[in-house]
Design a protein around this motif. Structure first.
Motif, PDB file in Angstrom:
ATOM      1  N   LEU A  98     -43.153 -19.784  73.217  1.00  0.00           N
ATOM      2  CA  LEU A  98     -43.724 -20.929  72.511  1.00  0.00           C
ATOM      3  C   LEU A  98     -45.036 -20.550  71.841  1.00  0.00           C
ATOM      4  O   LEU A  98     -45.283 -20.922  70.685  1.00  0.00           O
ATOM      5  N   GLU A  99     -45.877 -19.783  72.533  1.00  0.00           N
ATOM      6  CA  GLU A  99     -47.152 -19.376  71.929  1.00  0.00           C
ATOM      7  C   GLU A  99     -46.921 -18.495  70.712  1.00  0.00           C
ATOM      8  O   GLU A  99     -47.596 -18.639  69.688  1.00  0.00           O
ATOM      9  N   LYS A 100     -45.945 -17.564  70.811  1.00  0.00           N
ATOM     10  CA  LYS A 100     -45.635 -16.715  69.653  1.00  0.00           C
ATOM     11  C   LYS A 100     -45.130 -17.568  68.481  1.00  0.00           C
ATOM     12  O   LYS A 100     -45.503 -17.357  67.326  1.00  0.00           O
ATOM     13  N   ALA A 101     -44.257 -18.530  68.799  1.00  0.00           N
ATOM     14  CA  ALA A 101     -43.723 -19.399  67.745  1.00  0.00           C
ATOM     15  C   ALA A 101     -44.841 -20.222  67.114  1.00  0.00           C
ATOM     16  O   ALA A 101     -44.880 -20.417  65.894  1.00  0.00           O
ATOM     17  N   GLN A 102     -45.767 -20.701  67.957  1.00  0.00           N
ATOM     18  CA  GLN A 102     -46.876 -21.480  67.417  1.00  0.00           C
ATOM     19  C   GLN A 102     -47.775 -20.625  66.542  1.00  0.00           C
ATOM     20  O   GLN A 102     -48.273 -21.081  65.518  1.00  0.00           O
ATOM     21  N   THR A 103     -47.979 -19.345  66.960  1.00  0.00           N
ATOM     22  CA  THR A 103     -48.775 -18.431  66.126  1.00  0.00           C
ATOM     23  C   THR A 103     -48.093 -18.193  64.781  1.00  0.00           C
ATOM     24  O   THR A 103     -48.726 -18.240  63.720  1.00  0.00           O
ATOM     25  N   ALA A 104     -46.781 -17.936  64.833  1.00  0.00           N
ATOM     26  CA  ALA A 104     -46.020 -17.733  63.579  1.00  0.00           C
ATOM     27  C   ALA A 104     -46.065 -18.987  62.720  1.00  0.00           C
ATOM     28  O   ALA A 104     -46.191 -18.923  61.493  1.00  0.00           O
ATOM     29  N   LEU A 105     -45.974 -20.160  63.394  1.00  0.00           N
ATOM     30  CA  LEU A 105     -46.030 -21.419  62.651  1.00  0.00           C
ATOM     31  C   LEU A 105     -47.376 -21.580  61.977  1.00  0.00           C
ATOM     32  O   LEU A 105     -47.463 -21.988  60.817  1.00  0.00           O
TER      33      LEU A 105
ATOM     34  N   GLN B  30     -42.612 -13.410  52.736  1.00  0.00           N
ATOM     35  CA  GLN B  30     -43.052 -13.606  54.117  1.00  0.00           C
ATOM     36  C   GLN B  30     -42.931 -15.066  54.535  1.00  0.00           C
ATOM     37  O   GLN B  30     -42.547 -15.374  55.666  1.00  0.00           O
ATOM     38  N   LEU B  31     -43.271 -15.974  53.583  1.00  0.00           N
ATOM     39  CA  LEU B  31     -43.149 -17.402  53.885  1.00  0.00           C
ATOM     40  C   LEU B  31     -41.703 -17.768  54.165  1.00  0.00           C
ATOM     41  O   LEU B  31     -41.401 -18.486  55.125  1.00  0.00           O
ATOM     42  N   SER B  32     -40.808 -17.256  53.305  1.00  0.00           N
ATOM     43  CA  SER B  32     -39.389 -17.552  53.508  1.00  0.00           C
ATOM     44  C   SER B  32     -38.920 -17.027  54.866  1.00  0.00           C
ATOM     45  O   SER B  32     -38.234 -17.728  55.617  1.00  0.00           O
ATOM     46  N   THR B  33     -39.336 -15.773  55.159  1.00  0.00           N
ATOM     47  CA  THR B  33     -38.961 -15.197  56.458  1.00  0.00           C
ATOM     48  C   THR B  33     -39.586 -15.980  57.604  1.00  0.00           C
ATOM     49  O   THR B  33     -38.931 -16.261  58.616  1.00  0.00           O
ATOM     50  N   ALA B  34     -40.873 -16.343  57.426  1.00  0.00           N
ATOM     51  CA  ALA B  34     -41.564 -17.094  58.480  1.00  0.00           C
ATOM     52  C   ALA B  34     -40.926 -18.457  58.690  1.00  0.00           C
ATOM     53  O   ALA B  34     -40.780 -18.919  59.820  1.00  0.00           O
ATOM     54  N   GLN B  35     -40.535 -19.108  57.569  1.00  0.00           N
ATOM     55  CA  GLN B  35     -39.895 -20.417  57.697  1.00  0.00           C
ATOM     56  C   GLN B  35     -38.556 -20.290  58.416  1.00  0.00           C
ATOM     57  O   GLN B  35     -38.209 -21.120  59.260  1.00  0.00           O
TER      58      GLN B  35
END
Length: 663
Positions: A530-537, A218-223
């Protein structure tokens, strides 16, 4: 803990520990459904403790199996076909009692050796631990117990070497109706299984490892997603900046257009007002003209009527001329009023000049009066000074009168003269005061007259301005009437231009509003992304923090291990085996020069020239001198798994149930 006197709880714990390791090996190899599971029961634990007790009572002193103790113990539990076991030995410090943790460490290393270094024993221990002889009874479990005891030395004394017994009662044993008494087994609790807490721990570890793997994925995918989102965000922000600049330009243009529109609207309203006035007059003129036309048309057949109409028109013209004359008279009267106002203004100005002159004269008189007043005040002061002197003289005269009473008449005359002088001086002072008051009254009257003259002048000026405004208004109205057609045409042109400008401005405004709406929608989408990306980040950072904590712990453990290797010493036996300071034979370890590496090729310590501990020395001595018992010819030390299975088939074909390798 005492190896000779394990409690039931301690033996049960060790049995559960070994059973868990064996079941994990079978599960990892994928054979657990083919060979069955290992369970721990009350009876299997007691059997192992009985084997250990009988071995110690035999004063057993060999690195081998005590068959007498095995057969006796198994017989007590109803198994008369002979006992079997896997066993290991460990050299310890007799005066330093072992712990449950040190026992588990010894057991783990022993199982490693029996699994990976059993070639010289025809892999008998490996076959036993993996349960390869139970293929025909895979639906039935085996029962395991672990017991320990000290060995005796060659002099008949108890040594510090511990022997571990791994006694397994498999289905081939407890299903043997000929050599096994099942009722005795039941009575001994062989089938009364106990709870194994390590099973849950092993499952939890496996679950944790699986979850860690999932989190890493998941980390790899999230990164990767974060990188993509960041790239997209940068692109979108750049595009957004361009659009915002365009929007700002459009807003400025819109503001300019709006200002222009407002100005045009003001001009348009003014033009509309002028147009309305012109249209009203035009309508009135058209009505009069229409009336004239209608009158003329109605009498075209009658010349007399036409003449009458002409006369009427002339009369009307004369009437209009009269009205014009009246207007001229009125204008002349207004002019007269204006001239009178001008004359009144001039008279007021003259009055103002005279009042100013009177004021100036009054000022001069005031100055003279003030000068005279100053002189009179000086005279007054002199008179007052003289009065003081006269008073003193009077006092002196009184004194003289007192002294010279004989000259009374003279003294009275002098006193009267002094009194007369004082009255004269007081009269002069009063006269001077009256003159000053008169001058002040005259000055006040002059100032009042000046104020009245200024008010008359202001009223005349206001009247003159009002009459001038009326005259200007009449002149402008006359000019407007004369220029009405031209003004109407110009107003209509400006109205058409204003309408065109208004239409263009309205179109630009609507286009700007549409563009602004589109940009706002795009901006909302960008903000949502941007909010979705920040949540994923944020989620990725949390996962990364967890993994970083794991990595830090691993790095710390690695650093500690590297530090430990500097002071960790090993010995090597004559047959090349590596022995650690605890006397364990390290499976898979190799020696290069004076460095020792584990099975993965990692440096773990150095090779000592001589044994550094008593346990190490004992193990080296035993390995160098031991001769293990053999149960048959060894076909090959590098037996493969295929050979194991062939050997297993041979064992099953011969039905040698009691001849399993025990060493």
């Amino acid at each position: 803990m005492d190896p000779n006197n394990l409690t039931t709880e301690q033996a049960t714990d060790l049995s559960n520990f070994v059973a868990t390791i064996i079941n994990q090996m079978r599960s990892s190899l994928g054979i657990n459904n083919d060979v069955g599971d290992i369970l721990v029961s009350k009876g299997s634990v007691q059997l192992a403790l009985t084997v250990a007790k009988n071995t110690f009572n035999d004063k057993w002193a060999y690195v081998d199996h005590d068959r007498k103790a095995l057969n006796k113990s198994f017989s007590e539990f109803g198994i008369n076909g002979g006992g079997a076991e896997d066993a290991s030995w460990n050299s310890g410090d007799f005066f330093a009692k072992p712990t449950i943790a040190s026992f588990k460490n010894d057991i783990f290393h022993a199982i490693q050796q029996m699994m990976f270094e059993d070639g010289d024993q025809d892999m008998g221990h490996t076959v036993s631990l993996l349960g390869l002889i139970n293929v025909s009874n895979s639906d039935k479990p085996s029962y395991l117990g672990v017991g320990t005891n000290y060995l005796y030395d060659d002099e008949g004394n108890v040594s510090d070497v511990s022997m571990f017994h791994y006694n397994i009662v498999d289905p081939l044993s407890y299903l043997d109706d000929i050599n096994t008494d099942t009722e005795v087994l039941k009575s001994k609790g062989m089938f009364d299984t106990v709870n194994n807490p390590y099973t849950d721990l092993a499952s939890a570890l496996q679950q944790a490892e699986s979850e860690l793997s999932d989190l890493q994925n998941q980390l790899s995918t999230a990164q990767s997603t974060l990188k993509t989102n960041q790239d997209n965000l940068a692109t979108q922000q750049s595009a957004l900046a361009i659009q915002e600049n365009k929007l700002s330009d459009l807003q400025n243009q819109l503001s300019t257009a709006q200002n222009t529109l407002n100005t045009d609207n003001i001009n348009l309203n003014s033009l509309k007002s002028s147009l309305q006035q012109a249209q009203t007059k035009l309508s009135l003129d058209q009505t009069i003209l229409q009336q004239a036309k209608e009158t003329l048309d109605s009498y075209t057949a009658d010349a007399k009527a036409k003449l009458a109409n002409l006369k009427q028109a002339q009369d009307n013209l004369a009437a209009e001329q009269d009205r014009l004359n009246d207007a001229m008279i009125t204008l002349k009267e207004k002019q007269t009023v204006y001239n009178n106002a001008q004359n009144e203004l001039k008279q007021a100005q003259d009055n103002q000049a005279k009042a100013q002159a009177d004021y100036d004269n009054a000022q001069n008189e005031l100055a003279k009066s003030q000068t005279r007043l100053a002189s009179l005040q000086a005279d007054l002061r002199q008179a007052q000074d003289k009065l003081v002197k006269d008073t003193e003289t009077l006092k002196q005269a009184q004194d003289t009168l007192n002294v010279y009473t004989q000259d009374k008449a003279q003294k009275l005359a002098n006193l009267k003269q002094a009194q007369d002088n004082l009255a004269a001086e007081q009269n002069k002072l009063s006269s001077l005061k009256n003159i000053s008051e008169n001058k002040k009254s005259i000055l006040a009257e002059k100032q009042t007259a000046l104020s009245d003259a200024q008010e008359v002048l202001k009223a005349a000026q206001d009247s003159l301005k009002a009459e001038q405004d009326k005259l200007n208004s009449l002149q402008q109205h006359l000019s407007d009437l004369q220029n009405a057609p031209k003004l109407l045409a110009e107003a209509q042109d400006r109205l058409a231009q204003a309408k065109e400008t208004l239409a263009k401005a309205q179109a630009d405004y609507e286009e700007a509003v549409s563009t602004l709406s589109d940009k706002q929608a795009t901006l909302k989408e960008k903000q949502d992304a941007l909010e979705k990306a920040q949540t994923a980040l944020s989620q990725a950072k949390q996962v990364l923090a967890s993994l970083q904590a794991i990595k830090d712990a691993e790095d710390k453990a690695k650093a500690q291990a590297e530090e430990k290797t500097k002071n960790t010493h090993f010995a090597q036996t004559a047959n090349g085996k590596v022995v650690d300071s605890q006397g364990h034979i390290m499976v898979g370890y190799t020696v290069k020069g004076n460095q020792v590496f584990d099975a993965q090729g990692k440096l773990v310590g150095t090779l000592a020239q001589t044994s550094t501990t008593r346990r190490m020395a004992n193990t080296v001595k035993q390995e160098n001198a031991k001769v293990l018992p053999q149960t048959g010819d060894k076909p090959n030390n590098s037996t493969t798994v295929g050979a194991i299975l062939v050997g297993l088939g041979s064992l099953l074909g011969l039905g040698a149930l009691g001849k399993r390798k025990e060493d």
